[in-house]
Motif scaffolding. Structure first.
Motif, PDB file in Angstrom:
ATOM      1  N   PHE A   1      -6.195   4.701   3.340  1.00 50.31           N
ATOM      2  CA  PHE A   1      -6.559   4.321   1.968  1.00 50.31           C
ATOM      3  C   PHE A   1      -6.043   2.912   1.692  1.00 50.31           C
ATOM      4  CE2 PHE A   1      -5.900   4.073  -2.607  1.00 50.31           C
ATOM      5  CZ  PHE A   1      -7.128   4.513  -3.077  1.00 50.31           C
ATOM      6  N   PRO A   2      -6.954   1.987   1.362  1.00 45.15           N
ATOM      7  CA  PRO A   2      -6.501   0.601   1.139  1.00 45.15           C
ATOM      8  C   PRO A   2      -5.566   0.502  -0.062  1.00 45.15           C
ATOM      9  CG  PRO A   2      -8.919   0.747   1.255  1.00 45.15           C
ATOM     10  CD  PRO A   2      -8.398   2.138   1.132  1.00 45.15           C
ATOM     11  N   ASN A   3      -4.405  -0.057   0.149  1.00 42.88           N
ATOM     12  CA  ASN A   3      -3.474  -0.222  -0.969  1.00 42.88           C
ATOM     13  C   ASN A   3      -2.555  -1.408  -0.691  1.00 42.88           C
ATOM     14  OD1 ASN A   3      -2.484   0.393  -3.460  1.00 42.88           O
ATOM     15  ND2 ASN A   3      -1.458   2.278  -2.854  1.00 42.88           N
TER      16      ASN A   3
ATOM     17  N   GLN B   1      -1.717  -2.189 -12.193  1.00 41.07           N
ATOM     18  CA  GLN B   1      -2.355  -0.872 -12.109  1.00 41.07           C
ATOM     19  C   GLN B   1      -2.539  -0.537 -10.640  1.00 41.07           C
ATOM     20  OE1 GLN B   1      -3.447   1.083 -14.828  1.00 41.07           O
ATOM     21  NE2 GLN B   1      -2.117  -0.375 -15.902  1.00 41.07           N
ATOM     22  N   TYR B   2      -2.026   0.602 -10.245  1.00 41.20           N
ATOM     23  CA  TYR B   2      -2.284   1.029  -8.869  1.00 41.20           C
ATOM     24  C   TYR B   2      -2.182   2.549  -8.794  1.00 41.20           C
ATOM     25  CZ  TYR B   2       2.871   1.102  -8.464  1.00 41.20           C
ATOM     26  OH  TYR B   2       4.215   1.346  -8.636  1.00 41.20           O
ATOM     27  N   PRO B   3      -2.852   3.142  -7.790  1.00 36.63           N
ATOM     28  CA  PRO B   3      -2.844   4.601  -7.728  1.00 36.63           C
ATOM     29  C   PRO B   3      -1.456   5.126  -7.426  1.00 36.63           C
ATOM     30  CG  PRO B   3      -3.967   3.652  -5.816  1.00 36.63           C
ATOM     31  CD  PRO B   3      -3.629   2.518  -6.731  1.00 36.63           C
TER      32      PRO B   3
ATOM     33  N   PRO C   1      -9.222   5.131  -7.767  1.00 36.28           N
ATOM     34  CA  PRO C   1      -9.778   3.816  -7.476  1.00 36.28           C
ATOM     35  C   PRO C   1      -8.763   2.960  -6.719  1.00 36.28           C
ATOM     36  CG  PRO C   1      -9.269   4.028  -9.827  1.00 36.28           C
ATOM     37  CD  PRO C   1      -9.035   5.368  -9.201  1.00 36.28           C
ATOM     38  N   VAL C   2      -9.276   2.114  -5.855  1.00 36.34           N
ATOM     39  CA  VAL C   2      -8.410   1.181  -5.123  1.00 36.34           C
ATOM     40  C   VAL C   2      -7.813   0.196  -6.125  1.00 36.34           C
ATOM     41  CG1 VAL C   2      -8.421  -0.703  -3.445  1.00 36.34           C
ATOM     42  CG2 VAL C   2      -9.663   1.408  -2.954  1.00 36.34           C
ATOM     43  N   ALA C   3      -6.542  -0.109  -5.961  1.00 37.24           N
ATOM     44  CA  ALA C   3      -5.844  -1.012  -6.894  1.00 37.24           C
ATOM     45  C   ALA C   3      -6.527  -2.377  -6.932  1.00 37.24           C
ATOM     46  CB  ALA C   3      -4.394  -1.175  -6.468  1.00 37.24           C
ATOM     47  N   PRO C   4      -6.752  -2.916  -8.134  1.00 37.21           N
ATOM     48  CA  PRO C   4      -7.268  -4.290  -8.210  1.00 37.21           C
ATOM     49  C   PRO C   4      -6.145  -5.285  -7.930  1.00 37.21           C
ATOM     50  CG  PRO C   4      -6.821  -3.462 -10.413  1.00 37.21           C
ATOM     51  CD  PRO C   4      -6.484  -2.343  -9.460  1.00 37.21           C
TER      52      PRO C   4
END
Lengths: 251, 254
Positions: B43-45, B29-31, A23-26
């Motif tokens: 990929f948007p980050n 929280q992040y991928p 999931p894309v980071a919130p």
């Protein structure tokens, strides 16, 4: 029959791919301190990037009704607000269009895509988007990956502003020698980027050569640190894009 | 009677104060790593690089907790031991399984947060070399910076009660002696020198060794008038060697 097989295969592939992606980071939670609090003793992660992004989104919201040009990108683009001279060139040329600059130091296409998901540009109706990104991915990603990333940003901006023209830049040269590894990849990426333009809604411009001497080394008067344009460099930039701004936004 | 009034007043005001402060932000929280074959640039980050560095510090803590005798912490100037100072580091500190937790751009509040996340938890270093605050001086008052540095010293003492803290003065920066931050740094350094208790907190100021006789800074030593060159790291290492010898020991375990 073969067509259906291909179709099903394609669907499966895209499905698998979507499943694999995390999931894309919130937006992370961070604290805004009450006035008078000593920030030096309040434990916090470093959220400077997020605070800057939110402030810029807010600036965009306030200018939504009147802004005709959006600038976005990395430190090259953020440099428009770094010195009094680059700032004054900006004010002289773009203030009348209520231009907004969303760029942040160090960003890659990935961060721009994320910023757009956070509401950057919402409610705005720009005529022109001026984009310069990709430099921070040189020597870290393949040229094809970088070009794909820039395409993803162009697509995302087009989706948000279907009527706007996207002006995007070739990555500026850096390091002195023409055969430097960075220079070689930048050239390769720029060749790929040029092909993303359609000359109408998506315009490519590359004025990197203006920062070079005839022998291909960097002109240190314009890029003293062999990386970022100085004030004169920003004037070159402004001059290079002015015809396009005149055409799209009116003089 | 007066005592109770004061006590109640104190309780009330500390309560109000605590209520006013927002909660300490958690780790976002992040991928982590994207699956193979996915182009990270599409990929948007967000810009989570700093948090990756903190996670690395926590991982290093767990890996080296049993053997690490010397810890460095701070901002870009300390972080530079990973870069321009690497050779000097290898020569002087690698034998102590030293760890460098410094992260570029950090301010006192960020060091405090890293410690809360588990950095240095369970470690037993003999010496903790701290240099922090130069990124606060342009954002906080001198008194605020001093309180910030005090808070970092306290947090490290709580975390590693047996360690000696080598509190290093903030290095001078800016080419000329009348640079706007020179005075602020001098003032902060003078105040934090009083944290030296001769036992568990030792203050050292070797800033003068980074200056020319006329008070200017040479690019030869601080290449941008702020960050040390390899030669600058040598000067730094020489300046603190007596403390390393005294508190960490000249004869490391084999």
């Amino acid at each position: 029959m073969r067509r259906y097989t291909l179709l099903i295969f394609g669907l499966l592939l895209s499905h698998a791919c979507a499943e694999d992606l995390p999931p894309v980071a919130p937006m992370p939670q961070y604290a805004t301190l009450p006035l008078g609090t000593n920030s030096a003793i309040f434990s916090t992660g470093k959220f400077d990037w997020f605070e800057l992004m939110e402030a810029q989104i807010e600036t965009g919201r306030k200018a939504a009704a009147t802004c005709q040009i959006i600038f976005d990108g990395d430190s090259y683009m953020a440099g428009w607000r770094k010195t009094s001279k680059s700032n004054s060139i900006w004010n002289q040329h773009y203030a009348k269009f209520n231009a907004v600059n969303f760029a942040i130091d160090g960003d890659t296409t990935s961060e721009i895509l994320w910023r757009l998901l956070q509401g950057q540009g919402e409610g705005m109706h720009p005529k022109l988007i001026d984009l310069m990104v990709g430099s921070n991915s040189i020597k870290r990603n393949s040229s094809a990956e970088i070009a794909e990333g820039v395409k993803a940003v162009i697509d995302a901006y087009q989706k948000r502003f279907p009527d706007a023209v996207i002006l995007f830049h070739g990555i500026l040269p850096r390091n002195d020698k023409p055969d430097d590894q960075f220079r070689v990849q930048i050239k390769e990426v720029n060749t790929m980027l040029a092909k993303l333009a359609d000359g109408k809604k998506v315009i490519f411009i590359d004025f990197g050569d203006k920062f070079l001497q005839p022998d291909g080394t960097i002109n240190r008067n314009l890029m003293p640190n062999l990386l970022t344009p100085d004030d004169m460099g920003y004037q070159i930039w402004a001059d290079a894009i002015q015809p396009i701004i005149d055409k799209i936004c009116g003089s | 009677m007066r005592f109770y009034v004061l006590l109640i007043f104190g309780l009330l005001s500390s309560c109000c104060f605590a209520q006013d402060l927002p909660p300490i932000p958690p780790m976002p929280q992040y991928p982590g790593k994207l699956p193979a074959g996915v182009n990270p640039l599409t990929f948007p980050n967000a810009s989570f690089g700093w948090f990756d560095r903190v996670k690395q510090n926590i991982a290093d803590t767990k890996k080296d907790a049993a053997t690490c005798e010397l810890v460095f912490d701070g901002d870009s100037i300390t972080d530079g031991w990973h870069g321009g100072g690497h050779a000097v580091w290898q020569q002087h500190y690698a034998k102590f399984n030293a760890l460098d937790f410094g992260i570029l751009g950090d301010r006192t509040q960020h060091v405090l947060w890293r410690l809360l996340q588990g950095q240095a938890a369970g470690m037993h270093p003999k010496l903790i070399a701290l240099m922090i605050g130069t990124n606060n001086v342009n954002r906080n008052t001198d008194d605020e910076v001093v309180a910030g540095i005090r808070a970092v010293v306290d947090a490290y003492q709580k975390c590693c009660p047996d360690a000696v803290i080598l509190l290093q003065a903030i290095l001078p920066r800016g080419e000329k002696p009348d640079d706007v931050y020179r005075g602020k740094i001098k003032d902060v350094d003078a105040q934090i020198s009083k944290f030296d208790d001769g036992k568990k907190v030792i203050f050292v100021d070797f800033g003068d060794k980074f200056l020319q006789p006329d008070g200017t800074i040479s690019r030869d030593i601080l290449f941008d008038f702020t960050h040390p060159t390899a030669k600058g790291y040598e000067i730094w290492a020489d300046a603190i060697q007596p403390f390393i010898d005294k508190y960490v020991g000249g004869n490391p375990p084999q």
